[in-house]
Design an enzyme around this catalytic site. Sequence first.
Site, mmCIF file in Angstrom:
data_model
loop_
_atom_site.group_PDB
_atom_site.id
_atom_site.type_symbol
_atom_site.label_atom_id
_atom_site.label_comp_id
_atom_site.label_asym_id
_atom_site.label_seq_id
_atom_site.Cartn_x
_atom_site.Cartn_y
_atom_site.Cartn_z
ATOM 1 N N ASN A 312 1.667 59.126 0.460
ATOM 2 C CA ASN A 312 2.512 58.369 0.806
ATOM 3 C C ASN A 312 3.341 57.547 -0.483
ATOM 4 O OD1 ASN A 312 4.133 57.883 3.453
ATOM 5 N ND2 ASN A 312 2.942 56.117 3.723
ATOM 6 N N ASP A 347 -2.266 57.207 10.321
ATOM 7 C CA ASP A 347 -2.592 58.410 10.171
ATOM 8 C C ASP A 347 -3.851 58.847 11.066
ATOM 9 O OD1 ASP A 347 -4.295 56.718 8.963
ATOM 10 O OD2 ASP A 347 -4.397 57.888 7.085
#
Length: 429
Positions: A312, A347
């Site tokens: 990310n 996540d």
Amino acid sequence: MKAKLLIVEDEAFIALEIQTRLQRMGYEVCGVVSHGEDAVRQAVDLRPDLVLMDISLKGQMSGVEAAAAIRRTCRIPVVYLTSHADGDTLERAKSTDPYGYLLKPFQEKDLRIGIELALHKHALQRQAEESEEKFRLVTESIDDVFWLSTADLKELIYVSPAYEKIWGRRREELHDAPLSFLEGVHPEDRSAVRSLLDHPPLESLQLEYRIVRPDGSISWVRDRRFPVSDPQGRPYRLAGVVTDITEQKDAQLQLLILNRKLQQQATHDSLTGLPNRRLLIDRLEQALARARRNNGRLAMLFIDLDGFKAVNDRLGHTAGDEVLEIIGRRLSHLLRSADTAARLGGDEFGLVLSKIKDKQDASLVAQKVLEAIASPFIIRDERCYIGASIGISLYPEHGLSADDLISRADTAMYKVKHSGKGTFAFYLE
């Protein structure tokens, strides 16, 4: 203009937390009350745009009763706040036509989505109601088709000019052949209209059907017809009013589509399309109920990605979202139709495995999940790798409720995180 919200919550700390969140999000909190009676009075006095109502309140009036009173007196939309509720309470809550449910504790994003969807749904319903009122006025105006015939429909006595606007055909044709209006009725609806004509009514009748104009355009009409009796009570005339209800039908269709979208948004993650935490809990509770009845077993898997933050940070949030979408698809492909994969937030993902035989079944699925997630991701022509840590809880060994199984699977996952990551472990008491 800020939306005005009224909070009804009998736990002072929770009420303060909700108020702080709402104000931080830009909403105006016009009142905070803890009793149902106060909620009704404040709704009448303050006229908020939305009421956030705890289902379980202390005092004589429950949240459901307060919501019903507010709906009856003010027509202000209500979103229920609840951490749990029995079946009877939920059924009574449904009867008040709430605009949504928020399961406590909730994230700020869920709170905003719940509020905005409720406000949007209320606005559309108000539009639909206003359309209904407009159509009521239309039925009293010359925009409707008024007609009068003999009781056997063989002679047309009168038809108003609006016929030409709605049907797109000349009135003279009707005077020559009263049943020629059937030529403009949609072929799929024509038999229903013919059936109505074959039996002239002894009382008022109503039918909705489609009209196809000569230019091919289609509209919906509501056809109301009723007998006109002579002094002896014998029908000797047949009168009718035909109203164009196309916009009303369109509004109903839009509302139906919106309701489906609201249901999807309320129960599914917008990024991956997987069930969200709320729906996972519901599915888990259903699986538990079946397991109790059938003396069965099930497993709850709590999955946390390893190395996702690095991807990310390096490739950006858009790339991270793409990874999450791919993981959602991979998890879905691993499961049976009776199982559930859900995104719990960030996540983190969850799996409910129904009808497992033993601990080994859960281990096999966990290993498949690790392998699926470990497969490389091609993002922006780059090959990325991430892993996962998985905690597993079993019913009935590790818990008898949905909350217990989720919490203990989470605990097992954190032990994996702290002991090296990239594998799975069962909950150990």
